[in-house]
Design a protein around this motif. Structure first.
Motif, PDB file in Angstrom:
ATOM      1  N   ARG A 109      -5.069   3.168  -2.031  1.00  0.00           N
ATOM      2  CA  ARG A 109      -5.286   3.378  -3.460  1.00  0.00           C
ATOM      3  C   ARG A 109      -4.274   4.345  -4.077  1.00  0.00           C
ATOM      4  N   ASP A 110      -4.062   5.483  -3.392  1.00  0.00           N
ATOM      5  CA  ASP A 110      -3.271   6.557  -3.994  1.00  0.00           C
ATOM      6  C   ASP A 110      -1.785   6.491  -3.677  1.00  0.00           C
ATOM      7  N   LYS A 231       4.615   6.315  -3.404  1.00  0.00           N
ATOM      8  CA  LYS A 231       4.526   7.056  -4.660  1.00  0.00           C
ATOM      9  C   LYS A 231       5.671   8.048  -4.809  1.00  0.00           C
ATOM     10  N   TRP A 244       7.177   6.725  -7.983  1.00  0.00           N
ATOM     11  CA  TRP A 244       6.644   5.494  -8.546  1.00  0.00           C
ATOM     12  C   TRP A 244       5.212   5.738  -9.007  1.00  0.00           C
ATOM     13  N   PRO A 245       4.857   5.344 -10.205  1.00  0.00           N
ATOM     14  CA  PRO A 245       3.446   5.390 -10.586  1.00  0.00           C
ATOM     15  C   PRO A 245       2.685   4.314  -9.823  1.00  0.00           C
ATOM     16  N   VAL A 246       1.629   4.698  -9.148  1.00  0.00           N
ATOM     17  CA  VAL A 246       0.841   3.737  -8.366  1.00  0.00           C
ATOM     18  C   VAL A 246      -0.251   3.181  -9.255  1.00  0.00           C
ATOM     19  N   HIS A 247      -0.197   1.897  -9.500  1.00  0.00           N
ATOM     20  CA  HIS A 247      -1.157   1.266 -10.403  1.00  0.00           C
ATOM     21  C   HIS A 247      -1.405  -0.160  -9.932  1.00  0.00           C
ATOM     22  N   THR A 248      -2.018  -0.959 -10.780  1.00  0.00           N
ATOM     23  CA  THR A 248      -2.440  -2.293 -10.367  1.00  0.00           C
ATOM     24  C   THR A 248      -1.270  -3.192  -9.985  1.00  0.00           C
ATOM     25  N   HIS A 250       0.843  -2.613  -7.875  1.00  0.00           N
ATOM     26  CA  HIS A 250       0.990  -2.512  -6.424  1.00  0.00           C
ATOM     27  C   HIS A 250      -0.044  -3.342  -5.669  1.00  0.00           C
ATOM     28  N   ARG A 251      -1.014  -3.882  -6.384  1.00  0.00           N
ATOM     29  CA  ARG A 251      -2.029  -4.703  -5.737  1.00  0.00           C
ATOM     30  C   ARG A 251      -1.439  -6.000  -5.200  1.00  0.00           C
ATOM     31  N   PHE A 268      -7.448  -0.750  -6.305  1.00  0.00           N
ATOM     32  CA  PHE A 268      -7.093  -0.103  -7.562  1.00  0.00           C
ATOM     33  C   PHE A 268      -8.165  -0.334  -8.616  1.00  0.00           C
ATOM     34  N   ASP A 269      -8.826  -1.487  -8.527  1.00  0.00           N
ATOM     35  CA  ASP A 269      -9.919  -1.735  -9.458  1.00  0.00           C
ATOM     36  C   ASP A 269     -11.076  -0.755  -9.222  1.00  0.00           C
TER      37      ASP A 269
END
Length: 271
Positions: A109-110, A231, A244-248, A250-251, A268-269
């Motif tokens: 997630r992070d 990240k 890097w911003p870790v967000h959806t 990356h899913r 991430f959800d």
């Protein structure tokens, strides 16, 4: 045999003359098992080591029982020969061990912070791709840091081209294209990477660290831990080179990779 004592004259112990696989096993079912066996067979062919009989290998994961664990499987050339000269008719030695395992789910997630390693991997195309026992380069690279906030080290070759992480493969997305380093001269071709390449268009690139600097998303992956988004990338002195911003976004790789390992792909959800 399981992890019984290895004789002093075992060639794997003495020279790293052998192969290993690290397999995720869930409730007695091995994940990506066929890919692990194929890589083991390629390695045995390359090193000219006879493989243990297939029935013995096939029976191992079922001994794990319930829960999540890792099966570490080692095959050496056995004993014999004189010095570096190997025996004419080797009798391979098989050892294995099951170890309880819990994945680093927060990393899914992070994301993770990684660093460049000073060590450079040497070229040896004959050994490239396979998982042989002589991993001193990776051991020395892993000794370069003690910071618990650094999850992995990124390795380049002697020409400063990206190869892999110390125990994981690298994948990144640049200009909308998934890319991974060229492993023709050195490095290990991971089974999760191989499985993903059967499902996704992942291009091989002989490039340096600039590719990661240009990437809008990057990951380190293997068949035990799954997919960790990057990240932050530091140099060998600890100076940040990129974040890097870790967000959806990356899913994407997790959506394809994690079902192969029985891991969630919607982390991430849930954040």
């Amino acid at each position: 045999m399981t992890d019984d004592a290895v004789p002093f004259d075992d060639r794997g112990f003495a020279y790293g003359d052998g192969l290993f696989e690290t397999v995720l096993v869930r409730d007695g079912q091995p994940l990506l098992w066929d890919a692990h066996l194929r890589r083991l067979a390629r390695g045995a062919e390359r090193l000219e080591i006879p493989l243990p009989d297939t029935q013995t290998l096939a029976s191992l994961p079922g001994q794990a029982g319930a829960g999540l664990c890792v099966l570490k499987l080692l095959v050496t050339r056995g004993s014999g020969g004189r010095g570096y000269a190997s025996p004419e008719s080797p009798v391979p030695r098989l050892r294995w061990r099951f170890m309880p395992f819990m994945p680093q789910s927060t990393y899914w997630r992070d994301g993770v912070r990684v660093r460049l390693c000073r060590l450079r991997l040497g070229h040896q195309p004959l050994l490239a791709g396979i998982k042989h026992l002589n991993r001193l380069e990776n051991v020395m690279a892993r000794r370069e840091w003690r910071d618990p906030d650094v999850a992995e080290g990124v390795l380049c070759d002697q020409h400063d081209r990206l190869v892999e992480a110390t125990s994981m493969n690298l994948v990144w997305r640049r200009h909308g294209i998934l890319e991974t380093p060229d492993l023709a001269a050195c490095g290990v071709e991971g089974t999760l990477l191989a499985a993903l390449r059967e499902r996704l268009s992942i291009h091989t690139r002989g490039v340096g660290i600039e590719a990661l600097m240009e990437a809008d998303a990057a990951w380190v992956i293997n068949s035990v831990q799954g997919v960790w988004p990057l990240k932050q990338l530091d140099d060998a002195d600890g100076t940040c080179l990129n974040r890097w911003p870790v967000h959806t976004a990356h899913r994407y790789l997790q959506q394809h990779a994690h079902p192969l390992l029985g891991y969630p792909h919607d982390v991430f959800d849930e954040a």
